[in-house]
Design a protein around this motif. Structure first.
Motif, short mmCIF file in Angstrom:
data_model
loop_
_atom_site.label_atom_id
_atom_site.label_comp_id
_atom_site.label_asym_id
_atom_site.label_seq_id
_atom_site.Cartn_x
_atom_site.Cartn_y
_atom_site.Cartn_z
N LEU B 220 0.85 -1.20 0.00
CA LEU B 220 0.00 0.00 0.00
C LEU B 220 0.88 1.24 0.00
N VAL B 221 0.78 2.03 -1.07
CA VAL B 221 1.58 3.23 -1.24
C VAL B 221 0.67 4.44 -1.12
N ALA B 222 0.85 5.23 -0.06
CA ALA B 222 0.06 6.45 0.13
C ALA B 222 0.74 7.60 -0.59
N ALA B 229 7.94 11.27 3.62
CA ALA B 229 7.63 10.47 2.44
C ALA B 229 8.90 10.26 1.61
N VAL B 230 8.97 9.12 0.97
CA VAL B 230 10.10 8.85 0.07
C VAL B 230 9.70 9.31 -1.34
N PRO B 231 10.68 9.57 -2.20
CA PRO B 231 10.32 9.93 -3.58
C PRO B 231 9.56 8.80 -4.25
N LEU B 232 8.61 9.17 -5.06
CA LEU B 232 7.76 8.21 -5.76
C LEU B 232 8.57 7.12 -6.45
N THR B 233 9.69 7.51 -7.03
CA THR B 233 10.50 6.53 -7.79
C THR B 233 10.92 5.34 -6.93
N GLU B 234 10.99 5.53 -5.63
CA GLU B 234 11.43 4.44 -4.75
C GLU B 234 10.27 3.60 -4.23
N ALA B 235 9.07 3.90 -4.66
CA ALA B 235 7.90 3.29 -4.02
C ALA B 235 6.98 2.54 -4.98
N VAL B 236 7.46 2.24 -6.16
CA VAL B 236 6.54 1.68 -7.16
C VAL B 236 6.94 0.29 -7.63
N THR B 241 1.01 -3.48 -6.35
CA THR B 241 1.04 -2.14 -5.76
C THR B 241 -0.34 -1.51 -5.77
N ALA B 242 -0.73 -0.98 -4.62
CA ALA B 242 -1.97 -0.21 -4.51
C ALA B 242 -1.60 1.24 -4.20
N PHE B 243 -2.02 2.15 -5.07
CA PHE B 243 -1.77 3.58 -4.83
C PHE B 243 -2.98 4.18 -4.13
N LEU B 244 -2.77 4.80 -2.99
CA LEU B 244 -3.86 5.46 -2.28
C LEU B 244 -3.77 6.97 -2.50
N CYS B 260 -0.85 2.19 5.63
CA CYS B 260 -0.09 2.01 4.39
C CYS B 260 1.33 1.55 4.70
N ASP B 261 1.95 0.89 3.73
CA ASP B 261 3.31 0.39 3.91
C ASP B 261 4.35 1.47 3.67
N VAL B 262 4.03 2.42 2.81
CA VAL B 262 5.00 3.45 2.47
C VAL B 262 4.26 4.72 2.07
#
Lengths: 291, 291
Positions: B220-222, B229-236, B241-244, B260-262
């Motif tokens: 789960l990516v918020a 928050a980490v940069p999007l590039t590190e979270a996909v 993957t679920a984007f919230l 959420c996980d990240v």
């Protein structure tokens, strides 16, 4: 009802009569013929050529922009929210017409939730050359990423593109042939006021102006879903990059694409209609910004 | 005025009287109270719970979707543009009410440029579990990328998110608390009909349903502009993957983010209001799809 207040900035003036001629610049905002944000045309037809900002955030951005407001209209709650922004010396003597919500609704022609408006006269437009060389004209602080639009005739899309440009590091916008007015009230509102802050110019001679963009050192990247395009990831690395986007449906004109250095595509999963033009532009801006 | 035509698919029926009760499902499309696309509520109040598709492209997608149309209304030009799509055996006996543009305008309540409408009854909604396990319920062909929305209460944003999901490889959408109706006519129109094709479910118990999303193997990516928050590039990069995404302004609720996980952020240049929620979602979808 309220006492007139003195401050370093605006002069607060209470308006109780919706017919008061002092608020004529805010009258009939949705009228097809009389709305004040239509460009003034030769012969005095059409609008007053004003720029209208609405809501606290957008009015704040107008105050910070080159579109110097000459009057405000709003309810007292929003005036208080603007607070110190209205007390800047640059606004000394500028009237803030304060009205109750129902009086304001009668003036503008509908109930305006955002509760405050700013009006500015359109300043001298920037030229393509000015936009390309940046604020001091030397090119040293000139833009590194610009967007060039063709045929984008929807005010909402134009507003979104300004908002995305501001958020994703695009320095300026050039409007080619067939685009809608970036200073229409809806464009400014959807842009969250960034249409007033991101420098823009309208084409002088289209598509010949693209030569000037190339001469200024920009690599011209045409966004297209068509054949022969490279993936976007391979097309965003030049020191100076201009992204060209066309209207949804027809896209960029062929004679425009021929003047570009590269054609780039956003890989898509279910057909080519599946991104709005402002969203496609945002992805291009993001792809460049993420490097 | 036209002869009734026979075909393998729809039955063409000419409508010349705007008051004809056979076209009641298309009546008063913009009415606040009577519009047919409002959900039916207990006691018979509100709308008919219909799903309305407008325009050739969206009607085509409705025909291809699980929202089986039970009637069409349109001008003959658009009927001809639909052509073979109307001749599929699945539409055998379904009426295509053909009308002149002015008759159609009287029925729907305004001049409808797109010239053709399809109406479907709302089928049984998909459950969160059905959406998570995919079409055959085994999970083998289940989704790898989903979007989860919370508080997105704007029909246009919901439509854009469906359109972006379809274009950028997102397999399904889950609606959490506080979201607007994805089957409102405007949502469907802005989605270009992809609201009818991309599977979606509404939450059953919020935010507890997020546990089911995690149990189905999703990271789960918020999306948030906030601290930590980490940069999007590190979270996909997770296999699933679920984007919230939350509403503009308030964003995701804290109790949702905690599940959420990240937390991931899109780096932005000029303030956190500078991306619309659908655009931010599109960039997240793109960042994942580009790998």
């Amino acid at each position: 009802m309220y006492p007139v207040q003195q401050s370093a900035g605006v002069d607060v003036i209470d308006i109780t009569d919706p017919g008061d001629p002092r608020v004529d610049d805010f009258r009939d905002l949705n009228s097809v013929d009389r709305r004040p944000d239509l460009p003034a045309l030769p012969g005095g037809r059409k609008g007053k050529g004003l720029v209208i900002a609405e809501g606290v955030t957008v009015v704040q951005r107008m105050i910070a922009s080159r579109f110097a407001p000459h009057a405000f209209l709003g309810v007292d709650k929003r005036r208080r929210e603007l607070g110190a922004d209205l007390e800047t010396p640059a606004l000394a003597g500028v009237p803030f017409y304060r009205a109750e919500a129902d009086v304001m609704a009668e003036i503008v022609g509908f109930h305006l939730n955002r509760g405050v408006l700013g009006a500015a006269r359109r300043p001298e437009p920037l030229s393509v050359a000015q936009v390309l060389t940046g604020p001091d004209g030397s090119g040293d602080r000139g833009p590194e990423t610009i967007a060039v639009l063709e045929g984008v005739n929807d005010h909402e899309n134009i507003g979104s593109i300004f908002r995305n440009a501001a958020g994703l590091g695009v320095d300026a916008v050039i409007f080619g042939e067939g685009c809608a007015d970036p200073l229409y009230r809806r464009s400014i509102r959807v842009s969250m006021g960034h249409a007033l802050l991101v420098p823009f110019a309208k084409y002088d001679s289209w598509p010949h102006d693209l030569e000037a963009v190339g001469d200024a050192g920009f690599t011209l990247v045409a966004l297209t879903p068509g054949e022969g395009a490279v993936p976007l990831t391979e097309a965003v690395g030049a020191a100076k990059t201009a992204f060209l986007v066309g209207a949804e449906g027809p896209g960029l004109a062929e004679h425009t694409m021929r003047r570009c250095d590269v054609r780039a595509v956003i890989p898509m999963s279910r057909g080519t209609d599946s991104l709005n033009v402002a969203t496609a532009a945002a992805i291009a801006f993001y792809e460049r910004a993420r490097r």
